[in-house]
Design an enzyme around this catalytic site. Structure first.
Site, PDB file in Angstrom:
ATOM      1  N   ARG A  43     -18.369  21.222  32.480  1.00 52.49           N
ATOM      2  CA  ARG A  43     -18.732  19.959  33.137  1.00 52.49           C
ATOM      3  C   ARG A  43     -19.992  19.395  32.496  1.00 52.49           C
ATOM      4  O   ARG A  43     -20.967  20.115  32.280  1.00 52.49           O
ATOM      5  CB  ARG A  43     -18.954  20.197  34.631  1.00 52.49           C
ATOM      6  CG  ARG A  43     -19.192  18.927  35.420  1.00 52.49           C
ATOM      7  CD  ARG A  43     -19.344  19.224  36.902  1.00 52.49           C
ATOM      8  NE  ARG A  43     -18.146  19.832  37.438  1.00 52.49           N
ATOM      9  CZ  ARG A  43     -18.138  20.729  38.408  1.00 52.49           C
ATOM     10  NH1 ARG A  43     -19.275  21.136  38.938  1.00 52.49           N
ATOM     11  NH2 ARG A  43     -17.004  21.222  38.858  1.00 52.49           N
ATOM     12  N   ARG A  94     -27.307  27.526  47.513  1.00 56.40           N
ATOM     13  CA  ARG A  94     -26.034  27.017  46.991  1.00 56.40           C
ATOM     14  C   ARG A  94     -26.326  25.733  46.234  1.00 56.40           C
ATOM     15  O   ARG A  94     -27.483  25.387  45.998  1.00 56.40           O
ATOM     16  CB  ARG A  94     -25.085  26.724  48.139  1.00 56.40           C
ATOM     17  CG  ARG A  94     -23.842  27.562  48.431  1.00 56.40           C
ATOM     18  CD  ARG A  94     -23.170  28.304  47.352  1.00 56.40           C
ATOM     19  NE  ARG A  94     -21.883  27.799  46.968  1.00 56.40           N
ATOM     20  CZ  ARG A  94     -20.780  27.894  47.688  1.00 56.40           C
ATOM     21  NH1 ARG A  94     -20.788  28.452  48.882  1.00 56.40           N
ATOM     22  NH2 ARG A  94     -19.652  27.428  47.226  1.00 56.40           N
ATOM     23  N   LYS A  95     -25.294  24.975  45.953  1.00 58.20           N
ATOM     24  CA  LYS A  95     -25.499  23.720  45.224  1.00 58.20           C
ATOM     25  C   LYS A  95     -26.282  22.726  46.078  1.00 58.20           C
ATOM     26  O   LYS A  95     -26.300  22.796  47.309  1.00 58.20           O
ATOM     27  CB  LYS A  95     -24.165  23.132  44.818  1.00 58.20           C
ATOM     28  CG  LYS A  95     -23.300  22.667  45.985  1.00 58.20           C
ATOM     29  CD  LYS A  95     -21.992  22.138  45.462  1.00 58.20           C
ATOM     30  CE  LYS A  95     -21.111  21.632  46.582  1.00 58.20           C
ATOM     31  NZ  LYS A  95     -20.650  22.700  47.463  1.00 58.20           N
ATOM     32  N   GLY A 119      -6.522  19.727  46.857  1.00 59.67           N
ATOM     33  CA  GLY A 119      -5.556  20.807  46.715  1.00 59.67           C
ATOM     34  C   GLY A 119      -5.767  22.004  47.607  1.00 59.67           C
ATOM     35  O   GLY A 119      -5.019  22.982  47.509  1.00 59.67           O
ATOM     36  N   CYS A 148     -12.661  19.151  47.766  1.00 59.04           N
ATOM     37  CA  CYS A 148     -13.155  18.697  46.459  1.00 59.04           C
ATOM     38  C   CYS A 148     -12.699  17.265  46.197  1.00 59.04           C
ATOM     39  O   CYS A 148     -13.365  16.525  45.479  1.00 59.04           O
ATOM     40  CB  CYS A 148     -12.662  19.624  45.360  1.00 59.04           C
ATOM     41  SG  CYS A 148     -13.102  21.346  45.599  1.00 59.04           S
ATOM     42  N   GLY A 149     -11.555  16.882  46.748  1.00 58.32           N
ATOM     43  CA  GLY A 149     -11.050  15.517  46.613  1.00 58.32           C
ATOM     44  C   GLY A 149     -11.532  14.585  47.702  1.00 58.32           C
ATOM     45  O   GLY A 149     -11.050  13.456  47.805  1.00 58.32           O
TER      46      GLY A 149
END
Length: 567
Positions: A80, A189-190, A450, A455-456
């Protein structure tokens, strides 16, 4: 009797982070490239690579092909690329095209955080990929891992005819402050940040750990531009919209505020006990934090009180995809936005975008968090020719509502934690809906994810569908569960799970039934969000199914949340 200690996944991850700052270990990656995939230790494959924007790639079967909620990995990587505020130039885009063609089998995706994501990259290629990116001012550093992710903002910064301010300089200053800073490599975490000066909040500050939106206030010295602050937004399996702080953040306070909030997050040891509950939002969801508690701690660490907040004008229902031809604030110039269906873009298309940007737009290109691309500073006399050339390259400037509104996560094609395939499915779904509902002209966000981890971004969609598996004729096949009525801005809301699930092959006709009823029964000027809001879950489910049907549970998949195969 002694009990043998068993290290949990979270504790192992924390131990690894204490032992090594991956940003200091570039030479180790170069060594793996020389010695091959077999030389890579497990701790690099499972953890350290992420700090360099690298993940192991799934084998195409997703989570069901492995154990414990995680599928098998191939000896290839997803890489990425960090693109602050989505700002690119033609040289950078041409380099991305070359890297994609040479090292990624031609597969590049625009993510929902304005990144570019490559696939099929080998460990042997990584040094060359890094060097090529660095040569044009790009990097993968911090694009994954427990650190500050790509800081996003309005892709129209500096050119939007209605923006309050151009906040992109703050995005780049914050990136310099946080990315690669050893003080902030070891977060729980992120950590996601949005800074925007636009009025429509196109970068969704509500779902970021820090969301800063420009705002004006009047005082004795005249008008001042500052920022409204939201904290603790995020989606995944526990969606939570950011909590607005009762504070006005001055321009020169933005960087200190970001730094202190990152320190509060870093120092929250209670968030390190579970990888699935390690985001900043869980201070509010599980640890009893409130707006007042958080703001007081922020002010204590800053060493001064923040000014009280002022009323903000939250955007109402606005489509934020930036597709089409629109005038800029600069007279005689426009921006041209192209639809990139499901974010998938080829090396040839990237080369074409770079060439057209140089010919017609001064070489300036921008990515959006709806997985599209646009060019700015296009003289009005060139807009028609540019739009025609982009459309001819498979990047339409006048895409249908379904094409413009569709967003898709990585899916089982490359993600080890996905349950369903999404990219090809989304393309087919859009084509089917365009055929079934030709001329549909209402703005609608159609988000495909998914697995339950969003994530979407299905939680903020008009229609969000979440990947599942259903047993059909003795085998498990792709299916989707429906969530309806998500929104950001003035009418912010998490999409409602309505208790309906169907086979992936049945999704187009299911959505067609719902939208035909909407078109035939909506009130005057009623958009889909408002239509969904005045219908119960039972009514929406009946419209989706075509008849009354009992509700089914979401059946959340077992296993860990994805370790960030997302934008």
């Amino acid at each position: 009797m002694s009990t043998e200690y068993k290290e949990t996944k979270a504790h192992r991850h924390e131990r690894l982070k204490r032992q090594k700052n991956p940003w200091d270990c570039l030479d180790e990656i170069r060594g793996f490239a020389r010695d091959g995939f077999g030389s890579i230790p497990p701790e690099w494959l499972s953890a350290y690579f992420r700090w360099w924007g690298i993940y192991t790639q799934g084998d195409g079967a997703g989570a069901v092909g492995g154990r414990g909620g995680e599928g098998k990995a191939l000896p290839y990587f997803m890489v990425r690329i960090r693109i602050p505020n989505g700002l690119l130039n033609s040289r950078q885009v041409r380099t991305l095209a070359q890297i994609s063609a040479r090292h990624a089998r031609g597969v590049a995706d625009i993510t929902v955080r304005q990144n570019i994501q490559l696939h099929w990259v080998t460990v042997e290629s990584l040094p060359e990929v890094f060097e090529s990116l660095w040569s044009v001012g790009l990097t993968t550093m911090g694009a994954c891992g427990d650190d500050t992710r790509n800081i996003i903002g309005c892709p129209l910064a500096g050119v939007d005819a209605t923006e309050i301010c151009d906040a992109s300089p703050l995005v780049f200053q914050a990136t310099e402050q946080m990315n690669g800073n050893p003080e902030f490599y070891n977060l729980p975490r992120k950590f996601k940040i949005c800074i925007t000066g636009c009025r429509v909040w196109c970068s969704y500050p509500e779902i970021n750990d820090i969301g800063l939106t420009a705002i004006r206030r009047s005082g004795p010295g005249g008008e001042e531009i500052g920022f409204s602050l939201r904290v603790g937004g995020g989606l995944s399996t526990d969606p939570h919209l950011g909590v607005r702080m009762k504070a006005f953040i001055r321009w020169n306070q933005v960087l200190p505020v970001i730094k202190i909030i990152a320190e509060i997050f870093r120092d929250a040891d209670g968030l390190r006990e579970s990888r699935e509950r390690a985001r900043l939002k869980f201070l509010f969801l599980r640890h009893g934090c409130t707006e007042e508690i958080f703001r007081k701690e922020l002010e204590r660490r800053l060493g001064y009180a923040l000014d009280p907040d002022v009323a903000e004008d939250s955007p109402t229902d606005v489509f934020r995809d930036h597709v089409g031809v629109h005038p800029q604030r600069q007279e005689g110039l426009s921006y041209v936005g192209a639809s990139v269906l499901r974010g998938r873009i080829t090396p040839v298309q990237l080369e074409t975008v770079a060439e057209l940007a140089e010919r017609y737009a001064g070489g300036e290109i921008r990515t959006t968090n709806m997985q599209n691309m646009l060019m700015i500073n296009v003289p009005d006399r060139h807009t028609e020719r540019l739009a025609a050339a982009l459309t001819g390259a498979g990047l339409p400037v006048a895409g249908s509502s379904f094409r413009r509104g569709a967003v898709a996560c990585t899916g089982t094609e490359f993600c080890k934690l996905a349950i369903t395939e999404t990219k090809g499915f989304t393309r087919w779904l859009v084509e089917e809906l365009d055929t079934r509902l030709p001329g549909f002209d209402q703005h609608i966000r159609l988000n495909v994810t998914g697995c339950p981890n969003s994530c979407g971004q299905h939680w903020i969609a008009d229609i969000g569908i979440e990947g599942k598996k259903i047993k059909e004729a003795g085998r498990f096949v792709d299916a989707y569960y429906f969530c309806v009525g998500g929104a950001v801005g003035r009418h912010q809301a998490i999409a409602r799970p309505v208790g309906y699930r169907c086979l992936a092959s049945e999704v187009p006709e299911t959505i067609e039934r719902l939208l035909r009823h909407y078109l035939g029964n909506r009130r005057a000027d009623e958009n889909f969000r408002a239509f969904a809001a005045r219908h119960s879950d039972d009514e929406i489910r009946t419209l989706l199914a075509g008849s009354e049907t009992p509700a089914v549970a979401r059946d959340i998949a077992r296993g860990p949340a994805p370790l960030e195969v997302r934008g």
